[in-house]
Design an enzyme around this catalytic site. Sequence first.
Site, PDB file in Angstrom:
ATOM      1  N   GLY A 129       0.807  -1.216   0.000  1.00  0.00           N
ATOM      2  CA  GLY A 129       0.000   0.000   0.000  1.00  0.00           C
ATOM      3  C   GLY A 129       0.834   1.257   0.000  1.00  0.00           C
ATOM      4  O   GLY A 129       0.529   2.217   0.705  1.00  0.00           O
ATOM      5  N   ALA A 130       1.880   1.295  -0.823  1.00  0.00           N
ATOM      6  CA  ALA A 130       2.879   2.361  -0.710  1.00  0.00           C
ATOM      7  C   ALA A 130       2.748   3.448  -1.764  1.00  0.00           C
ATOM      8  O   ALA A 130       3.647   4.271  -1.906  1.00  0.00           O
ATOM      9  CB  ALA A 130       4.281   1.748  -0.791  1.00  0.00           C
ATOM     10  N   ASN A 131       1.629   3.481  -2.497  1.00  0.00           N
ATOM     11  CA  ASN A 131       1.509   4.523  -3.519  1.00  0.00           C
ATOM     12  C   ASN A 131       0.894   5.806  -2.978  1.00  0.00           C
ATOM     13  O   ASN A 131       0.863   6.826  -3.665  1.00  0.00           O
ATOM     14  CB  ASN A 131       0.684   4.008  -4.708  1.00  0.00           C
ATOM     15  CG  ASN A 131      -0.743   3.686  -4.326  1.00  0.00           C
ATOM     16  OD1 ASN A 131      -0.975   3.071  -3.299  1.00  0.00           O
ATOM     17  ND2 ASN A 131      -1.700   4.080  -5.159  1.00  0.00           N
ATOM     18  N   THR A 132       0.426   5.784  -1.729  1.00  0.00           N
ATOM     19  CA  THR A 132      -0.189   6.975  -1.152  1.00  0.00           C
ATOM     20  C   THR A 132      -0.118   6.901   0.371  1.00  0.00           C
ATOM     21  O   THR A 132       0.166   5.854   0.947  1.00  0.00           O
ATOM     22  CB  THR A 132      -1.666   7.098  -1.608  1.00  0.00           C
ATOM     23  OG1 THR A 132      -2.205   8.349  -1.173  1.00  0.00           O
ATOM     24  CG2 THR A 132      -2.516   5.977  -1.037  1.00  0.00           C
ATOM     25  N   GLY A 133      -0.383   8.027   1.026  1.00  0.00           N
ATOM     26  CA  GLY A 133      -0.547   8.052   2.478  1.00  0.00           C
ATOM     27  C   GLY A 133       0.642   7.569   3.270  1.00  0.00           C
ATOM     28  O   GLY A 133       1.803   7.859   2.952  1.00  0.00           O
TER      29      GLY A 133
ATOM     30  N   GLY B 105       1.942   4.587   3.661  1.00  0.00           N
ATOM     31  CA  GLY B 105       2.855   3.701   2.955  1.00  0.00           C
ATOM     32  C   GLY B 105       3.811   4.464   2.058  1.00  0.00           C
ATOM     33  O   GLY B 105       4.999   4.131   1.955  1.00  0.00           O
TER      34      GLY B 105
ATOM     35  N   SER C 146      -3.867  -0.088  14.459  1.00  0.00           N
ATOM     36  CA  SER C 146      -4.616   1.170  14.566  1.00  0.00           C
ATOM     37  C   SER C 146      -5.155   1.316  15.975  1.00  0.00           C
ATOM     38  O   SER C 146      -5.368   0.320  16.680  1.00  0.00           O
ATOM     39  CB  SER C 146      -5.776   1.158  13.566  1.00  0.00           C
ATOM     40  OG  SER C 146      -6.716   2.168  13.845  1.00  0.00           O
TER      41      SER C 146
ATOM     42  N   TYR D 131     -13.806  -3.427  11.400  1.00  0.00           N
ATOM     43  CA  TYR D 131     -12.480  -2.817  11.302  1.00  0.00           C
ATOM     44  C   TYR D 131     -11.688  -3.092  12.576  1.00  0.00           C
ATOM     45  O   TYR D 131     -10.507  -3.460  12.509  1.00  0.00           O
ATOM     46  CB  TYR D 131     -12.608  -1.319  11.074  1.00  0.00           C
ATOM     47  CG  TYR D 131     -11.275  -0.602  10.976  1.00  0.00           C
ATOM     48  CD1 TYR D 131     -10.433  -0.816   9.893  1.00  0.00           C
ATOM     49  CD2 TYR D 131     -10.858   0.289  11.965  1.00  0.00           C
ATOM     50  CE1 TYR D 131      -9.201  -0.165   9.793  1.00  0.00           C
ATOM     51  CE2 TYR D 131      -9.636   0.946  11.873  1.00  0.00           C
ATOM     52  CZ  TYR D 131      -8.820   0.715  10.782  1.00  0.00           C
ATOM     53  OH  TYR D 131      -7.600   1.360  10.697  1.00  0.00           O
TER      54      TYR D 131
END
Length: 298
Positions: free
Chosen positions: A21-25, A27, A145, A171
């Site tokens: 998940g490293a393309n945004t935020g 990550g 989280s 969640y």
Amino acid sequence: MTQWTEQDVPDQQGRMAVVTGANTGLGYDTARALAEHGASVVLAVRDVAKGRAAAERMGGDVTVQELDLSSLASVREAASALATTHPRIDLQINNAGVMYTPKETTRDGFERQLGTNHLGHFAFTGLLLDRLLPVPGSRVVTVSSVGHRIRAAIHFDDLGWERSYSRVAAYGQSKLANLMFTYELQRRLATRATTVAVAAHPGVSDTELGRNSPAPVRTLLERLGPLVLQPAAMGALPTLRAATDPAVLGGQYYGPDGRGEARGYPKVVTSSPASYDLAVQQRLWSVSEDLTGVAFPV
């Protein structure tokens, strides 16, 4: 040490990191900081085009691997490709996740939040662990989280929420599972001096993760965001510290040092009492192996 920042990340030259998940935020900032400190980084992402755009912005030795954690077939394909091209992995950072989604299932029929946040990462880690075990100082870092404390329990009698569904409780279950996975993995790794399992959480950070929140929550965050949300680069610090600080010990959990662990600089924190239940950890591990068909080499 006080106020640990990106400047405290040690030299990462010669290290190979896989960040989901490293393309945004979170990550993105985790991978960027590792690359800026010399690591070779693989962005394991669902959207390859967005991943390539992120890699170009980062610069350095950054490549992209397609990975859809909601599909065990994709998890197996990605793990096989990485194992073939990377004989050693120093850091596996399980960062990707979904939050507060409507009631949906993954391609394998799992409740979407548990299937993506926990089971996908469980399988991905198990399939790549052979590439970490021989590497001195290697680490598996899994991002949980503060939501693991909110209406959270492992509902073995209804993991798929088929009787009734609460996006908040689902969640919470998935993030509690992330921690239990970390603690049980560390217990299994404890006889090996080379690899440790660590967890982290970003506090309350400004990312796209809340896009599935109920409309009133999204509206509130839009209005109060600058006052309550810390930047993604700050939220990534607990993960970075868990991944790179030489003083880290297996089984530790890192989060912000501010009030309620909502924001601040990373330090060792304590997770909920439920997360330390050894019997539930072991049962969850067994169920996860059965559901994913992935057996760990430890």
